[in-house]
Design a protein around this motif. Structure first.
Motif, PDB file in Angstrom:
ATOM      1  N   MET A 244       0.822  -1.213   0.000  1.00  0.00           N
ATOM      2  CA  MET A 244       0.000   0.000   0.000  1.00  0.00           C
ATOM      3  C   MET A 244       0.856   1.263   0.000  1.00  0.00           C
ATOM      4  SD  MET A 244      -3.395  -0.896   2.277  1.00  0.00           S
ATOM      5  CE  MET A 244      -2.510  -1.390   3.758  1.00  0.00           C
ATOM      6  N   ILE A 245       1.956   1.256   0.737  1.00  0.00           N
ATOM      7  CA  ILE A 245       2.848   2.415   0.712  1.00  0.00           C
ATOM      8  C   ILE A 245       3.510   2.534  -0.659  1.00  0.00           C
ATOM      9  CG2 ILE A 245       4.956   3.408   1.687  1.00  0.00           C
ATOM     10  CD1 ILE A 245       2.509   3.712   3.481  1.00  0.00           C
ATOM     11  N   TRP A 246       3.848   1.420  -1.275  1.00  0.00           N
ATOM     12  CA  TRP A 246       4.378   1.448  -2.647  1.00  0.00           C
ATOM     13  C   TRP A 246       3.369   2.092  -3.599  1.00  0.00           C
ATOM     14  CZ3 TRP A 246       2.229  -2.037  -6.474  1.00  0.00           C
ATOM     15  CH2 TRP A 246       2.812  -1.888  -7.753  1.00  0.00           C
TER      16      TRP A 246
ATOM     17  N   ALA B 113       9.562   4.364  -5.120  1.00  0.00           N
ATOM     18  CA  ALA B 113       8.316   3.793  -4.607  1.00  0.00           C
ATOM     19  C   ALA B 113       8.548   2.377  -4.095  1.00  0.00           C
ATOM     20  CB  ALA B 113       7.248   3.807  -5.692  1.00  0.00           C
ATOM     21  N   VAL B 114       9.313   1.587  -4.839  1.00  0.00           N
ATOM     22  CA  VAL B 114       9.634   0.229  -4.400  1.00  0.00           C
ATOM     23  C   VAL B 114      10.427   0.263  -3.099  1.00  0.00           C
ATOM     24  CG1 VAL B 114      10.920  -1.865  -4.969  1.00  0.00           C
ATOM     25  CG2 VAL B 114       9.540  -0.734  -6.727  1.00  0.00           C
ATOM     26  N   ALA B 115      11.399   1.149  -3.025  1.00  0.00           N
ATOM     27  CA  ALA B 115      12.210   1.264  -1.808  1.00  0.00           C
ATOM     28  C   ALA B 115      11.351   1.651  -0.611  1.00  0.00           C
ATOM     29  CB  ALA B 115      13.331   2.283  -2.020  1.00  0.00           C
ATOM     30  N   LEU B 116      10.419   2.580  -0.811  1.00  0.00           N
ATOM     31  CA  LEU B 116       9.543   2.995   0.282  1.00  0.00           C
ATOM     32  C   LEU B 116       8.635   1.849   0.728  1.00  0.00           C
ATOM     33  CD1 LEU B 116       8.481   6.643  -0.631  1.00  0.00           C
ATOM     34  CD2 LEU B 116       9.714   5.879   1.401  1.00  0.00           C
TER      35      LEU B 116
ATOM     36  N   ALA C 140       9.195   9.971   4.991  1.00  0.00           N
ATOM     37  CA  ALA C 140       9.859   9.835   3.696  1.00  0.00           C
ATOM     38  C   ALA C 140       8.990  10.402   2.573  1.00  0.00           C
ATOM     39  CB  ALA C 140      10.176   8.370   3.430  1.00  0.00           C
ATOM     40  N   LEU C 141       7.693  10.157   2.623  1.00  0.00           N
ATOM     41  CA  LEU C 141       6.800  10.700   1.591  1.00  0.00           C
ATOM     42  C   LEU C 141       6.724  12.217   1.670  1.00  0.00           C
ATOM     43  CD1 LEU C 141       3.889   8.099   1.591  1.00  0.00           C
ATOM     44  CD2 LEU C 141       5.327   8.711  -0.343  1.00  0.00           C
ATOM     45  N   ALA C 142       6.756  12.753   2.879  1.00  0.00           N
ATOM     46  CA  ALA C 142       6.732  14.208   3.031  1.00  0.00           C
ATOM     47  C   ALA C 142       7.958  14.854   2.394  1.00  0.00           C
ATOM     48  CB  ALA C 142       6.643  14.585   4.510  1.00  0.00           C
ATOM     49  N   LEU C 143       9.058  14.102   2.339  1.00  0.00           N
ATOM     50  CA  LEU C 143      10.289  14.643   1.762  1.00  0.00           C
ATOM     51  C   LEU C 143      10.406  14.395   0.260  1.00  0.00           C
ATOM     52  CD1 LEU C 143      12.825  13.565   4.546  1.00  0.00           C
ATOM     53  CD2 LEU C 143      11.943  15.870   4.119  1.00  0.00           C
TER      54      LEU C 143
END
Length: 265
Positions: free
Chosen positions: A47-49, A63-66, A96-99
């Motif tokens: 879901m985060i990906w 995206a994969v790394a996250l 991480a997404l905020a950055l």
């Protein structure tokens, strides 16, 4: 035989993929322990990906790394629960997404935090409240989703929030509440749950519907129909579990104020 068309054309792929996904998930939930944790970590990672892809589609590797980071950030605090500070890792994907996300970064970050909390919530509910509680939660969301789908498609009528989710109708929304109430009533009659579980079931269904609307708003901002295409008829995992996430977050917040019901028969 001709393929179904119109408002029921997605019913067959939705049903097949939904049954397959439900069978796998229920088996792992039933097993509990590391199996439940594995399911929650995988769900959080996927879901985060998907969320990262919506926010920055031009950076698929990030995206994969996250997604991998999210899975680890959920698994580590649960496995090493001796140190409560490790639960701060649940917020790492949101940070991480905020950055990394350029537009609507705070929306993405808050939604990521909710997803991580929901994934952790399922593990905590299974370990702390037992299998019956998790089954009740799943049945409430599933009944709300199914009743809302068929009620909305069959009855139509005024839209619930057309600017955000143009397919949702008031008839489907109310049908979802009725479906959830029936699940709550079943637990009262056959599992000896307190009567107020019926009202809690309706409130949980409404939280699930809000989770669905929240994901619709995120997708609308990104200009896409589905979060991904990994589930035929459903789109992505986020499209399938947005309601579960909303319901789980609601019940986590409920537990800070009021006791959870004992649903073990």
């Amino acid at each position: 035989m001709t393929a179904p068309t119109g408002k029921w054309e997605d019913l067959a792929p939705r049903t097949l993929s939904g049954v397959a996904l439900a069978a796998v998930c229920l088996a792992l939930i039933w097993a509990g322990g590391p199996f439940m944790l594995t399911l929650a970590a995988l769900a959080a990672g996927v879901m985060i990906w998907e969320l990262a892809r919506l926010g920055a589609p031009e950076r698929p590797r990030e995206a994969v790394a996250l997604g991998l980071i999210a899975a680890l950030c959920l698994a580590v605090p649960v496995m090493l629960r001796g140190n409560p500070l490790l639960f701060a890792l649940l917020a790492a994907p949101a940070a991480a997404l905020a950055l990394t996300v350029r537009g609507n970064r705070w929306v993405a970050a808050l939604y990521a935090l909710a997803l991580m909390a929901a994934a952790y919530g399922f593990v905590a509910f299974r370990e702390g409240l037992g299998l019956a509680f998790v089954i009740w939660l799943i049945l409430v969301v599933a009944a709300s989703d199914l009743a809302g789908y068929f009620g909305g498609r069959a009855l139509g009528g005024p839209k619930f929030w057309p600017r955000i989710s143009p397919k949702k109708t008031w008839s489907g929304t109310v049908a979802g509440w009725l479906g959830a109430a029936l699940v709550g009533g079943a637990f009262v009659l056959w599992a000896g749950a307190p009567v107020w579980v019926v009202a809690l079931s309706v409130a949980t269904a409404f939280a699930a519907q809000l989770g669905d609307i929240a994901e619709s708003a995120v997708k609308r901002r990104a200009g896409v129909k589905d979060s991904s295409a990994i589930l035929p008829g459903h789109g992505g995992l986020l499209d399938r579990f947005d309601g579960m996430a909303g319901a789980a977050v609601f019940l986590l917040l409920w537990g800070f104020v009021l006791p959870w019901p004992d649903l073990a028969p």
